[in-house]
Design a protein around this motif. Structure first.
Motif, PDB file in Angstrom:
ATOM      1  N   ALA A 145       0.841  -1.185   0.000  1.00  0.00           N
ATOM      2  CA  ALA A 145       0.000   0.000   0.000  1.00  0.00           C
ATOM      3  C   ALA A 145       0.880   1.240   0.000  1.00  0.00           C
ATOM      4  CB  ALA A 145      -0.912  -0.012   1.224  1.00  0.00           C
TER       5      ALA A 145
ATOM      6  N   GLU B 187      -4.525   1.657  -6.686  1.00  0.00           N
ATOM      7  CA  GLU B 187      -4.780   0.949  -5.434  1.00  0.00           C
ATOM      8  C   GLU B 187      -6.118   1.360  -4.817  1.00  0.00           C
ATOM      9  OE1 GLU B 187      -1.442   1.187  -2.804  1.00  0.00           O
ATOM     10  OE2 GLU B 187      -0.128   0.062  -4.149  1.00  0.00           O
ATOM     11  N   VAL B 188      -6.493   2.628  -4.957  1.00  0.00           N
ATOM     12  CA  VAL B 188      -7.814   3.047  -4.466  1.00  0.00           C
ATOM     13  C   VAL B 188      -8.907   2.347  -5.269  1.00  0.00           C
ATOM     14  CG1 VAL B 188      -9.430   4.978  -4.282  1.00  0.00           C
ATOM     15  CG2 VAL B 188      -7.067   5.257  -3.542  1.00  0.00           C
TER      16      VAL B 188
ATOM     17  N   GLY C 278      -9.421   3.799  -0.395  1.00  0.00           N
ATOM     18  CA  GLY C 278      -8.429   4.671   0.221  1.00  0.00           C
ATOM     19  C   GLY C 278      -8.921   5.229   1.541  1.00  0.00           C
TER      20      GLY C 278
ATOM     21  N   THR D 297      -3.710   3.699   1.018  1.00  0.00           N
ATOM     22  CA  THR D 297      -4.574   2.724   0.355  1.00  0.00           C
ATOM     23  C   THR D 297      -4.627   1.454   1.180  1.00  0.00           C
ATOM     24  OG1 THR D 297      -2.696   2.011  -0.997  1.00  0.00           O
ATOM     25  CG2 THR D 297      -4.179   3.641  -1.948  1.00  0.00           C
TER      26      THR D 297
END
Length: 234
Positions: free
Chosen positions: A23, A161-162, A167, A201
């Motif tokens: 992350a 990643e979000v 997030g 994230t």
């Protein structure tokens, strides 16, 4: 047996790869003359983020979990408003907590763009003596709808990643003297302060059922190939 070893390695590799997703975390703080402002009415308080003279609310100070730290030094803004009600405040000793409602848009990017934009939602707020924070109690997912068309490595990672797992944005603040949520909701002049926080994230972690299925797959593969090996030996 060599085929069995490769098959088991493939399944375990997929499992470990899922666990190892990293992350990204961006550390931020408000820029000069930019503040978070509390406007109380007696029954509730509304929180907004003001910009400094250059039109920015905060700057990215640190980057963890991304190669090169390429977002360090970028600036951003937070628009929209968030609020909590006095009736919704829970008091435990000097700790006060309340649900925070409202949405806004967080923007991060270099001068001239393109900028990353995302929806930020209110979750909770707390005060404890002279310090307090937004979404600092449970750190639940409150960042979504990320859009970015640029090439900044860290911002691209944040976007991806979000989109994959969500997030989390947390904001912390501090006053010179103890200031409760009740006091911040009192009618009168707006109260403002500087702030800092993080944008991170969610690391992908398999559910227990997924873990069981992965290991079950290894066992079944092992039994199948062991039976085939026995028949070839007979």
């Amino acid at each position: 047996m060599k085929t069995l070893a490769f098959a088991m390695a493939a399944v375990v590799g997929l499992f470990v790869g899922t666990c190892a997703d990293a992350a990204i975390t961006l550390g931020l703080s408000s820029v000069d003359d930019a503040t978070m402002q509390f406007a109380g009415t007696g029954s509730q308080s509304t929180i907004t983020f003001t910009n400094g003279p250059q039109g920015n609310s905060f700057g990215i100070r640190t980057v963890d979990g991304s190669p090169g730290g390429s977002a360090t030094g970028l600036f951003g803004t937070i628009s929209g408003s968030f609020s909590y009600s006095v009736a919704g405040i829970t008091t435990t000793g000097s700790l006060q907590t309340a649900a925070l409602t409202g949405t806004g848009v967080m923007s991060i990017g270099p001068a001239g763009g393109p900028a990353l934009t995302a929806t930020i939602s209110g979750i909770d707020i707390f005060s404890l003596g002279s310090v307090g924070g937004l979404n600092g109690l449970n750190s639940l997912i409150n960042l979504s709808n990320v859009s970015y068309s640029g090439s900044n490595v860290a911002l691209l990672q944040l976007k991806n990643e979000v989109a994959a797992g969500g997030g989390v944005v947390t904001i912390s603040y501090q006053f010179a003297t103890p200031t409760s949520l009740t006091a911040l909701a009192a009618a009168g002049c707006p109260t403002s302060t500087t702030y800092s926080g993080t944008i991170s994230t969610v690391t992908t972690v398999p559910e227990p059922g997924t873990m069981g299925m992965a290991f079950s797959g290894v066992v079944l593969l092992g039994l199948g190939y062991y039976g085939q090996w026995r028949r070839m030996r007979a």
